[in-house]
Design an enzyme around this catalytic site. Sequence first.
Site, PDB file in Angstrom:
ATOM      1  N   SER A 371      11.742 -18.522 -22.826  1.00  0.00           N
ATOM      2  CA  SER A 371      12.129 -17.783 -24.015  1.00  0.00           C
ATOM      3  C   SER A 371      10.892 -17.982 -24.904  1.00  0.00           C
ATOM      4  O   SER A 371      10.224 -18.705 -24.691  1.00  0.00           O
ATOM      5  CB  SER A 371      13.092 -18.748 -24.834  1.00  0.00           C
ATOM      6  N   TYR A 384      15.940 -27.184 -27.710  1.00  0.00           N
ATOM      7  CA  TYR A 384      15.909 -25.659 -27.089  1.00  0.00           C
ATOM      8  C   TYR A 384      14.338 -25.243 -26.711  1.00  0.00           C
ATOM      9  O   TYR A 384      13.894 -25.017 -25.608  1.00  0.00           O
ATOM     10  CB  TYR A 384      16.594 -24.756 -27.755  1.00  0.00           C
TER      11      TYR A 384
END
Length: 486
Positions: A371, A384
């Site tokens: 990501s 995350y």
Amino acid sequence: MAQTNGCRGQSRWTLEGKTALVTGGTKGLGHAVVEELAELGAIVHTCARNEADLDECLREWKMKGFKVTGSICDASSRREREMLMDKVSALFNGKLNILINNVGTSIRKPTVEYTAEDFSVLMATNFESAYHLSQLAHPLLKASGAGNIILMSSIAGLVSLNTGNSIYAATKGAMNQLAKNLACEWARDNIRTNSVAPWFIRTPLVEPYLSDEKFLEEIKCRTPMERTGEPDEQPVRHLDDFLAHKSLSMLLFGELGAIVHTCARNEAELNECLREWKTKCFKVTGSVCDASSRAEREKLMKQVSSLFNGKLNILINNVGTNYTTKPTVEYMAEDLSFLMSTNFESAYHLSQLAHPLLKASGAGNIILVSSVCGVLSTNLGTIYAATKGAMNQLAKNLACEWARDNIRINSVAPWFITTPLTEPYLSDEKFLEEVKCRTPMERPGEPKEVSSLVAFLCMPAASYITGQTICVDGGFTVNGFFFRRT
């Protein structure tokens, strides 16, 4: 990998009817790019300074049935660049889909020995030509409705090389930055801009370096794959096609002929997908697996080994979650354990388990679906983000460690893509507007815009790409302070 037949659709890897200008197309990378574009159906115009070389190439391309024209042009001359673009505009009726700024040269000497003339020649040839041709091409690219600019740069624009080329390196650094700025500025005109930065590729420009056996040995020693690249086998020309190709975003592994095994926690959803893929004639099997469980990962890989006779070409580590977003001080030990085991540990362990299967295949590929949160700071949860940063670094380490086993590893880092994971964010109109405001292309991405890159990186066309983190983000990660103007 086996090929599927029957009802699989015609390949979308085509540039049929697209128009392209490739500068410096008679030698090295430029020649390879011209051939690749032409093979994919593009109508290409190229230029060169040497008329004899150009005529010889045009005869060769005509015999191959390629639609290629050419003209004499010294790309370091402003007037000749203007004449070139006038001709291109006339040839293609005022529209151009692809501009490949490939022209470049080098003068090798210590920095203190460069003259003003050296500086002027290198800047004019390498950077000013690309900048000016991009300016001149802008109205043609915009008129096409889907324009693409590729700047042929070099890793010399990313890291310092002890090759006595400080001006050359500066021109390539300028090109890399130009790609970022044009990507933001011209996104609204539906023009995408990217920079391709090769390492040592066997071309006439680098032959003086590679003919030095000691220097060549140093290159091999510093390159995990222990070799230089070749214009016709390595990904520079293929990546140009990929970056210039919009419809390629429709590609999926099933459509490309791979025999795929997938897993999911939800059996009902898995069965529904398997039925859908069967109607499409895709060769896909599946099993229920919670990838956050070490025991289930081991069971999964045993099943995969049995299915594929102990060999595996491709591992896509795609599992991930971000079930909660909150301030760092509020995360509990349980949050850390769950997110790490699901996002990072699963990818790490599955890569370990898959290693002997990938090695046995003779040509293995691992893709870590990361990501942009692992590239820069976003307000989407620090755990995350840390798991994604870990994946990006893992790609670099495994690329070096497993290169000798002929296993390539790359990380794909998407921005907001319309998936169930991001739906809670994108359903908030204010949040969605913030995403659009920070994204030069002013929209979230679609899943197939990620799957196309994943597929490309696993293909032989990408055989010299490893250890990279590639963002699929509509320009988000290069947008420092380029805000929308009404």
